[in-house]
Motif scaffolding. Structure first.
Motif, mmCIF file in Angstrom:
data_model
loop_
_atom_site.group_PDB
_atom_site.id
_atom_site.type_symbol
_atom_site.label_atom_id
_atom_site.label_comp_id
_atom_site.label_asym_id
_atom_site.label_seq_id
_atom_site.Cartn_x
_atom_site.Cartn_y
_atom_site.Cartn_z
ATOM 1 N N LEU A 426 0.821 -1.204 0.000
ATOM 2 C CA LEU A 426 0.000 0.000 0.000
ATOM 3 C C LEU A 426 0.857 1.257 0.000
ATOM 4 C CD1 LEU A 426 -2.930 -0.842 2.448
ATOM 5 C CD2 LEU A 426 -3.148 -0.152 0.066
ATOM 6 N N ARG A 427 1.929 1.247 0.772
ATOM 7 C CA ARG A 427 2.807 2.416 0.821
ATOM 8 C C ARG A 427 3.637 2.561 -0.447
ATOM 9 N NH1 ARG A 427 4.692 1.976 7.198
ATOM 10 N NH2 ARG A 427 2.992 3.252 8.039
ATOM 11 N N ALA A 428 3.741 1.482 -1.206
ATOM 12 C CA ALA A 428 4.494 1.559 -2.465
ATOM 13 C C ALA A 428 3.661 2.117 -3.614
ATOM 14 C CB ALA A 428 5.020 0.170 -2.844
ATOM 15 N N VAL A 429 2.337 2.212 -3.419
ATOM 16 C CA VAL A 429 1.478 2.757 -4.472
ATOM 17 C C VAL A 429 1.770 4.251 -4.639
ATOM 18 C CG1 VAL A 429 -0.901 3.209 -5.179
ATOM 19 C CG2 VAL A 429 -0.314 1.050 -4.044
ATOM 20 N N ASP A 430 1.997 4.663 -5.869
ATOM 21 C CA ASP A 430 2.321 6.059 -6.155
ATOM 22 C C ASP A 430 1.117 6.949 -5.831
ATOM 23 O OD1 ASP A 430 3.171 8.504 -7.147
ATOM 24 O OD2 ASP A 430 4.120 7.615 -8.920
ATOM 25 N N GLU A 431 1.322 7.932 -4.970
ATOM 26 C CA GLU A 431 0.241 8.825 -4.560
ATOM 27 C C GLU A 431 -0.326 9.598 -5.748
ATOM 28 O OE1 GLU A 431 -2.539 10.551 -2.159
ATOM 29 O OE2 GLU A 431 -1.130 8.933 -1.652
ATOM 30 N N ARG A 432 0.475 9.787 -6.792
ATOM 31 C CA ARG A 432 -0.006 10.524 -7.961
ATOM 32 C C ARG A 432 -1.155 9.811 -8.662
ATOM 33 N NH1 ARG A 432 5.651 11.297 -10.918
ATOM 34 N NH2 ARG A 432 5.736 9.122 -10.220
ATOM 35 N N LEU A 433 -1.219 8.485 -8.545
ATOM 36 C CA LEU A 433 -2.343 7.750 -9.125
ATOM 37 C C LEU A 433 -3.640 8.132 -8.422
ATOM 38 C CD1 LEU A 433 -0.775 4.192 -9.531
ATOM 39 C CD2 LEU A 433 -1.072 5.949 -11.279
ATOM 40 N N ARG A 434 -3.610 8.218 -7.094
ATOM 41 C CA ARG A 434 -4.804 8.621 -6.347
ATOM 42 C C ARG A 434 -5.187 10.059 -6.689
ATOM 43 N NH1 ARG A 434 -1.613 6.388 -1.784
ATOM 44 N NH2 ARG A 434 -2.189 4.188 -1.499
#
Length: 542
Positions: A426-434
């Motif tokens: 979850l922490r590896a998911v790029d915040e820019r996608l959200r």
């Protein structure tokens, strides 16, 4: 965070505090002087020292042996990989008393080593360390390997194009990305070995004892709740300190990563080095994991009249245990499946909420919450089980006669695995996608469903598998709260092993074999489901 906090406060903090209070209170007054009295006893200090150093040694040995296995399962494709991945998880669900018995057959008097080379390792620390590797191999393989299989190999290849050697590229690119996952696996292994009970009790003999073994002895044999309460506090404080250090150091190293479909990263072995590594890992699995399991299966068919199914047929009769059960032992299979499914649902719901909260927030409060979630792995299961009995006995929470009590206790142990498995991904998911989803008009719920869920689906399934497996094999707390007419498989096995006679022992081995088969089948089905999940769908769309 509200849901997980309420769950842990009600079903963990409250029962444990009640037990500690009974041990340290006299006439309603706290007697903190008892702590110094207990900790001043030399024999208890020796127990604390052994508990600590064997946990560090077990963790280091497990990582040394299991990390190559994590690479093999993550990056190499070979026949039987899916089945073998399920097989290596089976030891994790076995009751400790069964594993102790199996290792005695391998390492003890008259065991395989004794017959072949005249070497005995029972009542030595090496038997304990090897048994801990047997238990925790799957924790490292599935936790580290789950993330490793999703790392984009092109980043390491780019480093090699720029002149870095194979090892230098792995050290500078892959290792930092795996750091949080390795730390999470090491933390879980350390907590399990720090609180080791059945393995040390059976293989350690009178020479070795952990805090968990000593708490059980003081509570069940000596009825000394004062000493047991102090030892529980010591165990609680030690685990809390380790968790605080972990939360402070690992969080700084986590960063967004490019995650890809695992099917794109696994390849057939290339070169002599990869083939040699695969052969070494398979040999290690055969010796450390499959051999003890094979002993259990062989003994379940080895009847006095020769090999046959007599022990399995006896499981369906009421009178085979001489009063140990109110129902035929075979009913424990269905009971365990029902309990494990309910516990998995609870653990995934609570752990998923907790992991999401930890991903979106930062600060000391969140780090403390992160550490709190791991405490059930470091607190005596004996304490939790007794705590359930003395606290959840009055309306509106009179659950002593309810079937849900067992899944609640099992979920306490499953939640940490869900959190530790899902959190690095979850922490590896790029915040820019959200952020892109929000710009396009997606609500937070839809953004989570369309962005986070496809990327973490694999981790979610791994977490569910861990929760299901640990629920099937949970014994320490369940043995105190399972109803006599609804025993679980580990409880039934322990009851049979505790009674004399070849028939009872053979039935225990038969039930253990059934437990292994059920776990292997469930994990194999999980492997088939998750191979069809695409984890990079959202990345491609954005």
């Amino acid at each position: 965070m509200a849901g997980p906090v309420a769950f842990f406060a009600l079903f963990f903090a409250y029962p444990v505090a009640a037990i500690v209070g009974r041990g340290l209170k006299a006439d309603g007054v706290w007697q903190f002087g008892r702590i110094g009295e207990v900790l001043g006893r030399p024999e208890l200090l020796r127990v604390l020292w052994f508990t600590t150093w064997q946990a560090f040694a077990s963790t280091a040995l497990t990582l040394l042996i299991a990390l190559p296995g994590a690479y093999v399962f993550a990056r190499l494709d070979f026949p039987g990989k899916r089945v073998l991945r399920a097989v290596v998880t089976v030891p994790f669900v076995l009751p400790t008393v069964v594993v102790g018995t199996a290792f005695l057959a391998l390492l003890g008097r008259g065991g395989l080593l004794d017959e072949l080379w005249g070497v005995r390792l029972d009542t030595t620390v090496w038997a304990i360390l090897l048994a801990h590797v047997f238990f925790n191999y799957a924790v490292v393989v599935r936790t580290v390997g789950g993330l490793w299989s999703q790392l984009d190999p092109r980043q390491e290849e780019a480093a090699r194009v720029l002149g870095a050697g194979r090892f230098a590229a792995w050290r500078s690119v892959t290792l930092p990305a795996l750091g949080p996952s390795v730390a999470a696996a090491a933390l879980m292994v350390f907590l399990f070995t720090f609180t080791s009970f059945g393995v040390v009790q059976i293989l350690g003999g009178p020479t070795f004892a952990t805090l968990e073994v000593e708490i059980y002895r003081q509570t069940a044999h000596l009825l000394d709740l004062r000493t047991a309460a102090v030892l529980t506090l010591v165990q609680f404080a030690a685990v809390g300190m380790i968790l605080a250090v972990h939360a402070r150091t690992v969080r700084r190293r986590e960063s967004a990563l490019r995650l890809v479909d695992p099917a794109q990263t696994a390849r057939r072995p290339r070169g002599a080095g990869q083939w040699a590594l695969l052969a070494a890992v398979l040999a290690g699995i055969a010796l450390l994991l499959i051999a003890p399991l094979a002993v259990l299966v062989e003994r379940s068919f080895d009847t006095p009249g020769g090999y046959g199914l007599a022990y399995y047929r006896a499981l369906g009769r009421m009178d085979v245990s001489g009063g140990a059960f109110l129902v035929p032992p075979i009913e424990a299979v269905w009971n365990s499946l029902q309990y494990a499914l309910a516990a998995t649902a609870i653990a995934v719901a609570v752990g998923g909420l907790a992991a999401a909260a930890l991903t979106r927030r930062a600060g000391r409060l969140v780090r403390g919450f992160d550490a709190l979630l791991m405490l059930p792995l470091g607190v005596s299961a004996v304490t939790v089980g007794f705590g359930f009995l003395i606290t959840l006995d009055e309306p509106p929470l009179d659950l002593r006669a309810s079937w849900i009590l067992v899944p609640l206790a099992q979920a306490l142990v499953g939640v940490p695995f869900v959190v530790r498995t899902m959190l690095p991904v979850l922490r590896a998911v790029d915040e820019r996608l959200r952020e892109a989803a929000a710009v396009l008009g997606a609500s937070p719920l839809r953004a989570w469903r369309e962005v986070d869920l496809p990327l973490v689906r694999r981790a979610l399934l791994i977490a569910a598998g861990f929760a299901f497996a640990v629920s099937l094999g949970e014994f320490g707390a369940t043995v105190f709260i399972a109803r006599p007419d609804r025993p679980t498989l580990p409880v039934a096995v322990a009851r049979l092993l505790g009674r004399p006679g070849e028939l009872n022992y053979g039935q225990a081995m038969a039930l253990s074999t059934i437990l292994m088969a059920v776990c292997a089948l469930a994990l194999l089905l999980l492997e088939r489901i998750r191979t069809g999940a695409r984890t990079d769908k959202t990345s491609e769309e954005f």
